[in-house]
Design an enzyme around this catalytic site. Structure first.
Site, PDB file in Angstrom:
ATOM      1  N   LYS A 185       0.856  -1.187   0.000  1.00  0.00           N
ATOM      2  CA  LYS A 185       0.000   0.000   0.000  1.00  0.00           C
ATOM      3  C   LYS A 185       0.893   1.238   0.000  1.00  0.00           C
ATOM      4  O   LYS A 185       1.688   1.448   0.913  1.00  0.00           O
ATOM      5  CB  LYS A 185      -0.893  -0.001   1.229  1.00  0.00           C
ATOM      6  CG  LYS A 185      -1.742   1.260   1.347  1.00  0.00           C
ATOM      7  CD  LYS A 185      -2.774   1.121   2.424  1.00  0.00           C
ATOM      8  CE  LYS A 185      -3.547   2.409   2.606  1.00  0.00           C
ATOM      9  NZ  LYS A 185      -4.579   2.279   3.643  1.00  0.00           N
ATOM     10  N   LYS A 238      -2.209  -1.540  -3.802  1.00  0.00           N
ATOM     11  CA  LYS A 238      -3.087  -0.372  -3.733  1.00  0.00           C
ATOM     12  C   LYS A 238      -2.264   0.892  -3.828  1.00  0.00           C
ATOM     13  O   LYS A 238      -1.255   0.986  -3.128  1.00  0.00           O
ATOM     14  CB  LYS A 238      -3.812  -0.432  -2.389  1.00  0.00           C
ATOM     15  CG  LYS A 238      -4.652   0.763  -2.061  1.00  0.00           C
ATOM     16  CD  LYS A 238      -5.222   0.604  -0.681  1.00  0.00           C
ATOM     17  CE  LYS A 238      -5.977   1.853  -0.325  1.00  0.00           C
ATOM     18  NZ  LYS A 238      -6.456   1.811   1.027  1.00  0.00           N
TER      19      LYS A 238
HETATM   20  C1  PBG Z   1      -6.936   3.593   5.469  1.00  0.00           C
HETATM   21  C2  PBG Z   1      -7.528   3.334   4.148  1.00  0.00           C
HETATM   22  C3  PBG Z   1      -7.465   4.197   3.049  1.00  0.00           C
HETATM   23  C4  PBG Z   1      -8.140   3.590   2.010  1.00  0.00           C
HETATM   24  C5  PBG Z   1      -8.611   2.367   2.468  1.00  0.00           C
HETATM   25  N1  PBG Z   1      -8.226   2.218   3.791  1.00  0.00           N
HETATM   26  C6  PBG Z   1      -6.925   5.546   2.910  1.00  0.00           C
HETATM   27  C7  PBG Z   1      -5.689   5.925   3.584  1.00  0.00           C
HETATM   28  O1  PBG Z   1      -4.718   5.140   3.653  1.00  0.00           O
HETATM   29  O2  PBG Z   1      -5.675   7.034   4.070  1.00  0.00           O
HETATM   30  C8  PBG Z   1      -8.280   4.218   0.651  1.00  0.00           C
HETATM   31  C9  PBG Z   1      -9.259   3.641  -0.285  1.00  0.00           C
HETATM   32  C10 PBG Z   1      -9.614   4.535  -1.417  1.00  0.00           C
HETATM   33  O3  PBG Z   1      -9.043   5.617  -1.631  1.00  0.00           O
HETATM   34  O4  PBG Z   1     -10.532   4.152  -2.135  1.00  0.00           O
HETATM   35  N2  PBG Z   1      -6.814   2.548   6.348  1.00  0.00           N
END
Ligand code: PBG
Length: 324
Positions: A185, A238
């Site tokens: 991520k 991601k």
């Molecule tokens: C945080 C989380 C995020 C997303 C899913 N879980 C955002 C972040 O890391 O601030 C993003 C998903 C999206 O943008 O569709 N645990």
């Protein structure tokens, strides 16, 4: 190539069963709140959420990923509300499993929706505490399993959390609950609308001390390797679109199913361009999701899931008008 030959050798045909539908739940009744930066997505109160999920299930969607909008008064630094057995997530999972038992329910394991700071970890003197956070994540995952979740999905990127959650689940007797690990991520600029949806924008700093540097590729392989060793059942990359190379490399290194998250701003950019009349939206959605699949994703989390199912966008390449 003649159309009939082209169709014969076509690979990577998108299907509704490739898609996981991310969905937002909020307190209250009869509520369907629009999210300005995520047009076409809503925060549903539980009663309407159940209708939306039933609809999706009837259209062939086999899994949802649930994200809660937490009442600000229930937020704190430790995310204690996250393992309240009567919390919004726990109540929602129970109700979904009662009403639509065959849909796969994936719950998010991270502190940000519960944190007064909007961070994924406990904060002390402006720093994120890794190990203390992992303890909370284990409690959260176990309470979600207790409510009936099929997969728990740690999305926080704290070190060691997959192993700790696996042990916690096993000790509590939830050997059959799987882990979808957000393994690679990145600290991306593509998450903004999601944070609007949950009112979870970080109150200071950024998430770069725990999310990955966008310039690195090999580090992603290392992260995936660790999560697999620790017991991940599914590994995720991601965001998706700007990271197709990562999806492709991870697909080559593991036989586990690879999941990609087509995140909120990737969705919003297509919606914005469509609202200006600049694009052929259906075709672009299909091409985008197909490219993620072609890169190697077995499953795709996408806000387009229901739209693809309703409009049968996976059939698009069969229409000469779109794919001559
Ligand atoms: C945080 C989380 C995020 C997303 C899913 N879980 C955002 C972040 O890391 O601030 C993003 C998903 C999206 O943008 O569709 N645990």
């Amino acid at each position: 190539m003649k159309n009939r030959f082209r169709r014969l050798v076509r690979k990577n045909q998108l299907s509704v069963s490739d898609l996981i539908y991310p969905i937002f739940v909020t307190e209250g009744e009869n509520k369907q709140e629009a999210i300005t930066s995520l047009p076409g997505c809503y925060r549903y109160s539980l009663d309407l959420l159940l209708l939306e999920i039933k609809d999706a299930f009837d259209l062939g969607i086999k899994a949802i990923a649930l994200f809660p909008m937490i009442d600000p008064q229930k937020k704190d630094n430790q995310g204690q509300e996250s393992y309240n057995p009567d919390g919004l997530v726990q109540r929602s999972v129970k109700a979904i499993k009662e009403k639509i038992p065959d849909i796969v329910v994936i719950t998010d394991v991270a502190l940000d929706p519960f944190s007064i700071y909007g961070h994924d970890g406990i904060v002390q003197d402006g720093e994120i505490l890794n190990d203390e956070t992992v303890e909370v994540l284990v409690k959260m995952a176990v309470s979600q399993a207790e409510a009936g979740a099929d997969f728990v999905a740690p999305s926080d990127m704290m070190d060691g959390r997959v192993g700790a959650i696996r042990r916690g689940l096993d000790e509590a007797g939830y050997n059959n609950v799987g882990i979808l690990a957000y393994s690679a991520k990145y600290a991306s600029a593509y998450y903004g609308p999601f944070r609007d949806a949950l009112a979870s924008t970080p109150q200071f700093g950024d998430k770069k001390t725990y999310q990955m540097d966008i310039t690195n590729a090999r580090e992603a392989l290392k992260e995936v390797e660790l999560d697999i060793q620790e017991g991940a059942d599914l590994v995720m990359v991601k965001p998706a679109l700007a990271y197709l190379d990562i999806i492709c490399r991870i697909k080559q290194m593991t036989d586990l199913p690879v999941v990609a998250y087509n995140v909120s701003r990737e969705y919003a950019m297509i919606k914005a361009a469509a609202s200006l009349g600049w694009i052929d939206e259906k075709r672009l959605i299909w091409e985008t999701l197909t490219s993620i699949k072609r890169a190697g994703a077995d499953l795709i989390l996408t806000y387009f899931a229901k739209e693809v199912a309703v409009n049968q966008l996976y059939l698009l390449p069969n229409y000469d008008k779109y794919y001559p």
